[in-house]
Design an enzyme around this catalytic site. Structure first.
Site, PDB file in Angstrom:
ATOM      1  N   ASP A  31       0.869  -1.181   0.000  1.00  0.00           N
ATOM      2  CA  ASP A  31       0.000   0.000   0.000  1.00  0.00           C
ATOM      3  C   ASP A  31       0.904   1.228   0.000  1.00  0.00           C
ATOM      4  O   ASP A  31       1.830   1.325   0.814  1.00  0.00           O
ATOM      5  CB  ASP A  31      -0.894  -0.044   1.251  1.00  0.00           C
ATOM      6  CG  ASP A  31      -2.060   0.917   1.179  1.00  0.00           C
ATOM      7  OD1 ASP A  31      -1.836   2.112   0.885  1.00  0.00           O
ATOM      8  OD2 ASP A  31      -3.191   0.477   1.422  1.00  0.00           O
ATOM      9  N   ILE A  32       0.676   2.161  -0.914  1.00  0.00           N
ATOM     10  CA  ILE A  32       1.567   3.336  -0.982  1.00  0.00           C
ATOM     11  C   ILE A  32       1.226   4.386   0.079  1.00  0.00           C
ATOM     12  O   ILE A  32       1.961   5.349   0.237  1.00  0.00           O
ATOM     13  CB  ILE A  32       1.607   3.997  -2.383  1.00  0.00           C
ATOM     14  CG1 ILE A  32       0.221   4.269  -2.913  1.00  0.00           C
ATOM     15  CG2 ILE A  32       2.446   3.181  -3.347  1.00  0.00           C
ATOM     16  CD1 ILE A  32       0.242   5.207  -4.116  1.00  0.00           C
ATOM     17  N   GLN A  94     -14.496   1.660   1.948  1.00  0.00           N
ATOM     18  CA  GLN A  94     -13.729   1.238   0.765  1.00  0.00           C
ATOM     19  C   GLN A  94     -13.428   2.456  -0.106  1.00  0.00           C
ATOM     20  O   GLN A  94     -14.308   3.297  -0.334  1.00  0.00           O
ATOM     21  CB  GLN A  94     -14.525   0.201  -0.049  1.00  0.00           C
ATOM     22  CG  GLN A  94     -13.735  -0.387  -1.216  1.00  0.00           C
ATOM     23  CD  GLN A  94     -14.516  -1.466  -1.989  1.00  0.00           C
ATOM     24  OE1 GLN A  94     -15.696  -1.700  -1.724  1.00  0.00           O
ATOM     25  NE2 GLN A  94     -13.850  -2.096  -2.938  1.00  0.00           N
ATOM     26  N   HIS A 100      -9.962  -6.460  -2.704  1.00  0.00           N
ATOM     27  CA  HIS A 100      -8.622  -6.659  -2.143  1.00  0.00           C
ATOM     28  C   HIS A 100      -8.689  -6.835  -0.636  1.00  0.00           C
ATOM     29  O   HIS A 100      -9.661  -6.436   0.000  1.00  0.00           O
ATOM     30  CB  HIS A 100      -7.710  -5.468  -2.476  1.00  0.00           C
ATOM     31  CG  HIS A 100      -8.213  -4.172  -1.940  1.00  0.00           C
ATOM     32  ND1 HIS A 100      -9.176  -3.429  -2.599  1.00  0.00           N
ATOM     33  CD2 HIS A 100      -7.925  -3.482  -0.815  1.00  0.00           C
ATOM     34  CE1 HIS A 100      -9.452  -2.339  -1.906  1.00  0.00           C
ATOM     35  NE2 HIS A 100      -8.709  -2.347  -0.799  1.00  0.00           N
ATOM     36  N   HIS A 102      -6.394  -6.245   3.017  1.00  0.00           N
ATOM     37  CA  HIS A 102      -5.256  -5.580   3.667  1.00  0.00           C
ATOM     38  C   HIS A 102      -4.600  -6.545   4.647  1.00  0.00           C
ATOM     39  O   HIS A 102      -5.294  -7.218   5.416  1.00  0.00           O
ATOM     40  CB  HIS A 102      -5.731  -4.375   4.482  1.00  0.00           C
ATOM     41  CG  HIS A 102      -6.360  -3.281   3.686  1.00  0.00           C
ATOM     42  ND1 HIS A 102      -5.709  -2.095   3.425  1.00  0.00           N
ATOM     43  CD2 HIS A 102      -7.588  -3.177   3.107  1.00  0.00           C
ATOM     44  CE1 HIS A 102      -6.526  -1.301   2.725  1.00  0.00           C
ATOM     45  NE2 HIS A 102      -7.661  -1.936   2.515  1.00  0.00           N
TER      46      HIS A 102
HETATM   47  P1  5GP Z   1      -9.695   0.391   0.626  1.00  0.00           P
HETATM   48  O1  5GP Z   1      -9.970   1.697   1.283  1.00  0.00           O
HETATM   49  O2  5GP Z   1     -10.408   0.337  -0.698  1.00  0.00           O
HETATM   50  O3  5GP Z   1      -9.979  -0.795   1.499  1.00  0.00           O
HETATM   51  O4  5GP Z   1      -8.147   0.335   0.381  1.00  0.00           O
HETATM   52  C1  5GP Z   1      -7.521   0.893  -0.721  1.00  0.00           C
HETATM   53  C2  5GP Z   1      -6.065   1.086  -0.365  1.00  0.00           C
HETATM   54  O5  5GP Z   1      -5.364   1.318  -1.560  1.00  0.00           O
HETATM   55  C3  5GP Z   1      -5.809   2.265   0.573  1.00  0.00           C
HETATM   56  O6  5GP Z   1      -5.215   1.812   1.765  1.00  0.00           O
HETATM   57  C4  5GP Z   1      -4.876   3.167  -0.251  1.00  0.00           C
HETATM   58  O7  5GP Z   1      -3.846   3.705   0.534  1.00  0.00           O
HETATM   59  C5  5GP Z   1      -4.337   2.225  -1.297  1.00  0.00           C
HETATM   60  N1  5GP Z   1      -4.020   2.852  -2.574  1.00  0.00           N
HETATM   61  C6  5GP Z   1      -4.702   3.843  -3.213  1.00  0.00           C
HETATM   62  N2  5GP Z   1      -4.129   4.109  -4.402  1.00  0.00           N
HETATM   63  C7  5GP Z   1      -3.072   3.269  -4.518  1.00  0.00           C
HETATM   64  C8  5GP Z   1      -2.082   3.068  -5.538  1.00  0.00           C
HETATM   65  O8  5GP Z   1      -2.063   3.725  -6.578  1.00  0.00           O
HETATM   66  N3  5GP Z   1      -1.147   2.108  -5.311  1.00  0.00           N
HETATM   67  C9  5GP Z   1      -1.144   1.358  -4.161  1.00  0.00           C
HETATM   68  N4  5GP Z   1      -0.173   0.448  -4.026  1.00  0.00           N
HETATM   69  N5  5GP Z   1      -2.046   1.527  -3.180  1.00  0.00           N
HETATM   70  C10 5GP Z   1      -3.006   2.466  -3.363  1.00  0.00           C
END
Ligand code: 5GP
Ligand code: ZN
Length: 144
Positions: A31-32, A94, A100, A102
């Site tokens: 995660d970046i 989300q 995905h 974590h």
């Molecule tokens: P969600 O909130 O959908 O469960 O998690 C998405 C995750 O993707 C977040 O923790 C966010 O930091 C990460 N993320 C967003 N854009 C990018 C990206 O371009 N590359 C990577 N590696 N992670 C990303």
């Protein structure tokens, strides 16, 4: 493949990532915006928005690989614990609408957060990806 999906672009290698591990069905990368150093995302190679349209096979494969990545992270980083979670829908927090999981290393006394707004330092992310991908290649040899 969904054209405006950043995770699809990473899977298609149209966008870069700090790669950790790959199977036929999943790609794991950092995660970046890491909630802690070593925060990994296990992503399906096919585009599904969330658990409500992902196939049972894709969901179980992501679950399986997440468990293996948890072992990899714990072994390499010697962290006290590992958090595994998954969000479905904006109302649940989300932010990237491609299914995905974590996997987040945790240490005693640290504040538990799910998302970070602070981008990781590229050199730190690169070094972490090298450590975890090397560990995964030895621990997960043969997992396809
Ligand atoms: P969600 O909130 O959908 O469960 O998690 C998405 C995750 O993707 C977040 O923790 C966010 O930091 C990460 N993320 C967003 N854009 C990018 C990206 O371009 N590359 C990577 N590696 N992670 C990303
Ligand atoms: Zn996608």
């Amino acid at each position: 493949m969904s054209d405006d999906c950043i995770f699809c672009q990473i899977i298609e290698e149209k966008a870069s990532c700090y790669a950790v591990h790959e199977t036929r069905y999943t790609k794991t990368f950092l995660d970046i915006f890491p909630a802690s150093p070593g925060h990994c995302l296990i992503v399906t190679k096919d585009h599904y928005q969330d658990i409500f349209d992902a196939t049972p096979e894709a969901i179980s494969m992501v679950g399986h690989v997440s468990t293996l990545i948890a072992h990899t992270v714990k072994n390499e980083l010697q962290c006290d614990g590992v958090g595994i979670f998954q969000l479905n829908g904006a109302a649940a927090g989300q932010t990237v609408f491609h299914y995905h999981m974590h996997v987040i290393p945790r240490n005693a006394g640290e504040e538990i957060s799910i998302h970070s707004r602070v981008p990781g330092n590229p050199e730190d992310l690169q070094a972490m990806a090298e450590r975890l991908s090397h560990r995964a290649s030895t621990m997960l040899d043969g997992v396809e």
